[in-house]
Scaffold this motif. Sequence first.
Motif, PDB file in Angstrom:
ATOM      1  N   GLY A 185    -115.197 -52.035  31.138  1.00 14.79           N
ATOM      2  CA  GLY A 185    -115.662 -52.713  32.231  1.00 14.79           C
ATOM      3  C   GLY A 185    -114.547 -54.001  32.618  1.00 14.79           C
ATOM      4  O   GLY A 185    -114.658 -54.252  33.799  1.00 14.79           O
ATOM      5  N   ALA A 186    -113.942 -54.566  31.557  1.00 14.49           N
ATOM      6  CA  ALA A 186    -112.986 -55.791  31.916  1.00 14.49           C
ATOM      7  C   ALA A 186    -111.786 -55.170  32.861  1.00 14.49           C
ATOM      8  O   ALA A 186    -111.339 -55.719  33.817  1.00 14.49           O
ATOM      9  N   VAL A 187    -111.309 -54.199  32.338  1.00 13.30           N
ATOM     10  CA  VAL A 187    -110.194 -53.710  32.765  1.00 13.30           C
ATOM     11  C   VAL A 187    -110.532 -53.060  34.335  1.00 13.30           C
ATOM     12  O   VAL A 187    -109.945 -53.214  35.214  1.00 13.30           O
ATOM     13  N   ALA A 188    -111.826 -52.496  34.430  1.00 15.66           N
ATOM     14  CA  ALA A 188    -112.104 -52.101  35.846  1.00 15.66           C
ATOM     15  C   ALA A 188    -112.656 -53.323  36.687  1.00 15.66           C
ATOM     16  O   ALA A 188    -112.642 -52.992  37.906  1.00 15.66           O
ATOM     17  N   LEU A 189    -112.763 -54.410  36.355  1.00 15.29           N
ATOM     18  CA  LEU A 189    -112.837 -55.735  37.118  1.00 15.29           C
ATOM     19  C   LEU A 189    -111.488 -56.155  37.552  1.00 15.29           C
ATOM     20  O   LEU A 189    -111.442 -56.573  38.770  1.00 15.29           O
ATOM     21  N   ILE A 190    -110.700 -56.278  36.452  1.00 13.33           N
ATOM     22  CA  ILE A 190    -109.615 -57.102  36.719  1.00 13.33           C
ATOM     23  C   ILE A 190    -108.582 -56.303  37.305  1.00 13.33           C
ATOM     24  O   ILE A 190    -107.907 -56.830  38.401  1.00 13.33           O
ATOM     25  N   GLU A 191    -108.007 -55.369  36.848  1.00 16.27           N
ATOM     26  CA  GLU A 191    -106.949 -54.580  37.430  1.00 16.27           C
ATOM     27  C   GLU A 191    -107.103 -54.059  38.869  1.00 16.27           C
ATOM     28  O   GLU A 191    -106.285 -54.135  39.769  1.00 16.27           O
ATOM     29  N   PRO A 192    -108.391 -53.380  39.225  1.00 19.88           N
ATOM     30  CA  PRO A 192    -108.552 -53.073  40.857  1.00 19.88           C
ATOM     31  C   PRO A 192    -108.695 -54.069  41.558  1.00 19.88           C
ATOM     32  O   PRO A 192    -108.480 -53.762  42.973  1.00 19.88           O
TER      33      PRO A 192
END
Length: 71
Positions: free
Chosen positions: A30-37
Amino acid sequence: MTKTITFAVMHFSIAFGVVYAMTGSLLLGGAVALIEPAINTVAFYFHEKAWKRIENRRMARRNLLPPIFQA
């Protein structure tokens, strides 16, 4: 703007799926899915604007050339 939003949704889904598959962590996915995109989506928006400007300049330049020189 619709194109940018649909791109963001697709990118969020892919980022979450890849990180979750690699780590098994919902939190990390979830964290990566929010920050990177989110960062990529903003970059994509400006990338599209830059390319539109380039295309407009090419069209303007093409319209200034005599017909014999136009490809």
